[in-house]
Enzyme design. Structure first.
Site, PDB file in Angstrom:
ATOM      1  N   GLY A 282       0.824  -1.215   0.000  1.00  0.00           N
ATOM      2  CA  GLY A 282       0.000   0.000   0.000  1.00  0.00           C
ATOM      3  C   GLY A 282       0.852   1.257   0.000  1.00  0.00           C
ATOM      4  N   ASP A 283       0.280   2.334  -0.511  1.00  0.00           N
ATOM      5  CA  ASP A 283       0.967   3.617  -0.478  1.00  0.00           C
ATOM      6  C   ASP A 283      -0.079   4.726  -0.488  1.00  0.00           C
ATOM      7  OD1 ASP A 283       3.753   4.898  -0.693  1.00  0.00           O
ATOM      8  OD2 ASP A 283       2.585   6.020  -2.181  1.00  0.00           O
TER       9      ASP A 283
END
Length: 245
Positions: A81-82
């Site tokens: 995730g980012d």
């Protein structure tokens, strides 16, 4: 079903624990700045916030494909995730420095920005490589944008799915300089995208959120459920904590 979190983010870990999932944390150690610069050079220009968070989420997940946490090969699903905050058309990551965080907060007062969260999930169950992916049974979250290759091959071998979700955050207009200074002094905003959190000390300074609140915290829980559906598995199969069993 085991979930491997390719992130050391306390917020993402807390979100998963909140919904009954204790993941195996596997740090990804991706050179984010280098990856973005390379992608922008290849594209001939800057990445959009959508493309940036999707790229980094994918790279983080793929970076741990060969990891052996606890001496065992990964046998389950990998999640990367980012997040990035977009304000006035500019993409902001973590401020790192107190003076940078304070300046951002002064600009935020009485205005709104958009928090983008990218997600990438890889089916790395042993024996699942070179598979065709799921049937796409998960519904797309409102406001989310599933990547063009929604169910594809990640790193050339394993079925994968990705999406980006966005949420608009409106800040209070009467936040004083003293309140900003006090908040920055806690250190909380220095290592989070956009220099704020909604699940911590900044919550009273935020007037409203349009979109999934979990998107602002670090990843959209509805989007994660969608991704597991696209890969052909039930979200509840990941529950592994006492209160979820």
């Amino acid at each position: 079903m085991r979930l491997y979190l390719a992130s050391t983010s306390p917020a993402r870990l807390a979100l998963l624990r909140q919904v009954g999932i204790e993941p195996v944390v596997v740090p990804s150690h991706v050179d984010e700045e280098g990856a973005v610069l390379a992608a922008e050079a290849a594209a001939g220009g800057p990445l959009t916030a959508h493309d940036l968070v999707q790229l980094l989420a994918r790279l983080k997940a793929e970076a741990v494909l060969d990891a052996v946490p606890g001496g065992e090969p990964i046998d389950g699903f990998i999640l990367g995730g980012d997040s990035a905050f977009e304000f006035d058309g500019v993409i902001y990551g973590k401020p790192h420095l107190p003076e940078v965080a304070a300046e951002r907060w002064r600009r935020h007062r009485g205005r709104a920005g958009v928090l983008h969260s990218g997600h990438w999930m890889i089916d790395h169950r042993l024996g699942a490589g070179s598979g065709s992916g799921g049937s796409g049974t998960g519904g797309a979250e409102s406001g989310s944008a599933v990547s063009a290759s929604a169910v594809s091959a990640s790193a050339g071998a394993f079925p994968a799915a990705g999406s980006v979700t966005s949420a608009t955050v409106e800040f209070a207009s009467d936040i004083s300089d003293a309140e900003i200074a006090a908040y920055v002094a806690t250190g909380e905003p220095l290592e989070v995208a956009g220099a704020f959190t909604i699940d911590g000390l900044a919550a009273p300074f935020i007037r409203s959120i349009s979109g999934a609140p979990s998107t602002v915290i670090g990843m959209s829980l509805p989007a994660l459920r969608d991704l597991t559906g696209q890969l052909g598995v039930s979200w509840t199969s990941f529950w592994n904590t006492p209160h979820s069993s």
